[in-house]
Design an enzyme around this catalytic site. Structure first.
Site: not given
Lengths: 349, 349, 349
Positions: B243-244
């Site tokens: 994920g970011h």
């Protein structure tokens, strides 16, 4: 476009009770079928619904034929496995209208000089077929696909758009590989030296049998030294990961998101529910069925259904039970203590 | 093609006991190795098998060398870490025969005018390299790859076919990105207003160090504002989601199907078994090892092995235990009641 | 490039307390914001930090405005939902500098003769748009994308590089499909005959509403006969699998690695944590929230939060508890035996 019932039965078998000249154009569910449709009864509990279906004809089992036929006025195709018959009939109707890519190589594709593409095969726009690769008769290489050096695509096998099929790998006849699938990527093999990973070259292949379906964005690693093997008739859904040197037996099916770690040996006629996971180097017998969401952490020598996932609950309830699970050994110790005390109490009597 | 043992030891180190002029052509397992092969002993339990190997030479540890050498007639390469030596030797042999894509841009590729592709790099058929992107010396951009605007691909880094590497992202030297991987896609960031999601622009990058391997169909999101960071030597298998704004420490390895939610900070030298999951915003210390199929729902400050998956059982047995798990609080209450009763009974004595 | 506070408020609403002529160039977190930045306070616990922020202006709620404004010297934009306002402001600033692909079809793309591409749309390098497909005004088809026959891409919808969007499927306006996603692949439908699988043609479509985001390498199967439906405003993260004939209600969001088996009907405004799994043919009510890593094995009729994953522990502790879980029925039997014994003991008194 449609067909006469007589012609359908001639092609697909089954016994027809009714007028062979009735024209049908497709298949529909019992509830929706009209005068130009065939429908099917694969579950005897739906006999009453079947009897009232508006379908021109019904596919059904011998054991249902008489009961349904007593009130149902349409034609009947009687066959031992109505669901399989339905599948074949649906394939027949689909073939009447399905778009078939034309033979030949699209001008925007790149096919290397030494690649052999059968004249009856199709290579779509912006596809790449590397040196030494072979594409069989009637095969379809979709737009944007990559077929690596010396890879072999069997007759009538179809790669949908944007499939990657790496160097030296093979797939047999009548296979389907859906978009985004990657066949023959390097396995995850490293030696560790002082915490740092050193890559072990992955020089095996992926060798895939006939009639194998591979889902969208599924990945199958090439073997480290020996090959990764997928036997005939295996069906893999989307987003599946198969590690290097796995061996998957014929006619095994896996639902979406399954993961199989390297060197697992899986038998024939197995099924894996969605998101089931199999650790590496395990052996799974034939006819083993793994429920969705289950982690297979040991070999399985006996056919049967196996399950292992935490049951869903309202979050508050889960909080309670999860806290107890974390301390189950305390609970066990309390029970032991109780047993001891009671033994003492009983003996004192 | 092959090499002399003396030349191999000159390149890779280790101490040779035996004739340096023996010619070898590749590596094989102990059981399969013949007179032109090297094999290796990385597990002392296999000493007896090693001693009987038909290999021309054996890679083995000092502690095994004498025992094995007493009966084994071939040459020995003695080294502290035989498995790492094997990996390097396998790399050496693979390089002798591996196909190396030629330098230059394939005519069917599109390279934008302001992109800088080193003359020694390869850009394959139907690939796209956008404006301002930079492809380093000896790098390989496979067929059908996309390299976005101002992206940076380091020297000798290889993107296999059909990789997507988005605008502004960077990878260092000697990396490998396998087919279907997507680097730098938008993170999953939204504000909610009355049930409706409003997208938060994801303007950070993915910044990847040297010697990083990224598996097929793995996805790494770009940061929301700051960057997503993958440090040197990280090895990611297939079908992984990062994920970011995650930060993954150097030399951490993750097996297939792992998921890491946004803003997780993972230490160095960690390992994650297949399908392990990490919730967002957690911090995981160095040298943490997560077992396959485990959900990491809290930060981990202490090195060690952690596990959390429901044990597999025959389905009927699972049905029984799962029903009890759902009601563990009842069981706990019963034990409490028993303890109370017994206390009363005991006191009454 | 930047904007005046007054102009921002004119576009996005909110009440401005401060000088409308202050120039700002972007958004930054409270701690990092400088004299050309806006920042935002979406959590009242951070009031003190907000009051000391170096930002030129703060977005904050009416309930925080006075307290913070007492010491904070900058401008304030007062709005009911500061986080949503932040998202919109970030979109505004991003649009000032974002690269916008030019209208037109790249010369290396292939667009079939009967495809309709709006003159304002962009079709990138090496993309393929098949016969009868339609690409709406302002839409972007990224490099290497495949848009199948008769597919419909709505106005201002963006397909990032290497998306596969199959024949006959549809997406509405303002959607985003990230790289590697595959829309409209065949569902996993087979009839079994003597252990061998017979493919059931998948002739339905995928029909996607407006404002839907689909993550990288996510796959959505086309319906078997009827369609797979994704309603307006749905947000799907990366690596998600949606089976055939699923129906996902408006404004439902799913985090990465979620899997939904075929024919599941999911309500509106639901959320699914990462790697949650949903079995087929289930019905999930509106406003249901599933925790990460949970297996949904039954329909859910009541809104609320649901969880089901095995709690993580040190491996040694897990070994202990897992062994007990496997034999929970033994533990239950012991408790029953204790209860019986104690009942006898008590009655004997």
């Amino acid at each position: 476009m449609g067909t006469r019932l007589g012609e359908l039965v001639e092609r697909l078998g089954g016994e027809l009770a009714g007028d062979p000249n009735i024209e049908v154009t497709g298949i529909a569910p019992l509830a929706d079928a009209g005068a130009s449709h065939i429908s099917f009864l694969s579950n005897s509990k739906l006999r009453a619904q079947a009897a009232q279906s508006g379908a021109a004809a019904l596919i059904l089992a011998p054991s249902d034929s008489e009961t349904v036929g007593a009130t149902y006025p349409g034609a009947r195709i009687v066959t031992k496995n109505p669901y399989a018959y339905f599948a074949r009939a649906a394939q027949y109707f689909e073939a009447l209208t399905a778009f078939v890519p034309a033979a030949g190589v699209h001008p925007s594709a790149y096919v290397a000089g030494s690649a052999r593409v059968d004249p009856s095969a199709h290579v779509g726009p912006n596809a790449t077929v590397e040196e030494g690769a072979s594409v069989g008769a009637g095969a379809v290489i979709g737009a944007g696909c990559f077929v690596g050096r010396d890879a072999v695509i069997g007759a009538e096998t179809r790669l949908f758009a944007n499939v990657t099929f790496h160097a030296g790998c093979q797939i047999g006849a009548r296979g389907i590989i859906h978009s985004g699938a990657v066949i023959g990527t390097d396995g995850f093999g490293f030696a560790n030296e002082g915490g740092v990973y050193i890559k072990i070259p992955q020089t095996g292949r992926v060798v895939i049998g006939d009639d194998v379906d591979i889902g969208a964005n599924t990945t199958i690693d090439r073997g480290a030294l020996a090959d990764t093997i997928i036997e005939d008739g295996v069906k893999l859904d989307n987003q599946i990961q198969i590690g290097h040197n796995c061996h998957i037996g014929a006619h095994t099916a896996m639902a979406g998101c399954v993961g199989v770690a390297g060197s697992a040996k899986i038998g024939k006629y197995c099924t894996f529910g969605g998101a089931a996971m199999v650790l590496g180097h395990l052996t799974i017998a034939d006819h083993v069925h793994i429920s969705s969401g289950s982690m297979v952490s040991r070999s399985i020598a006996e056919a049967g259904q196996y399950t292992g996932f935490y049951p869903l609950a309202k979050n508050a309830d889960w909080e309670k039970t999860a806290a107890i699970v974390r301390n189950l050994d305390t609970m066990r110790d309390k029970i032991r203590a109780l047993e001891k005390t009671i033994k003492t109490l009983t003996e004192q009597k």
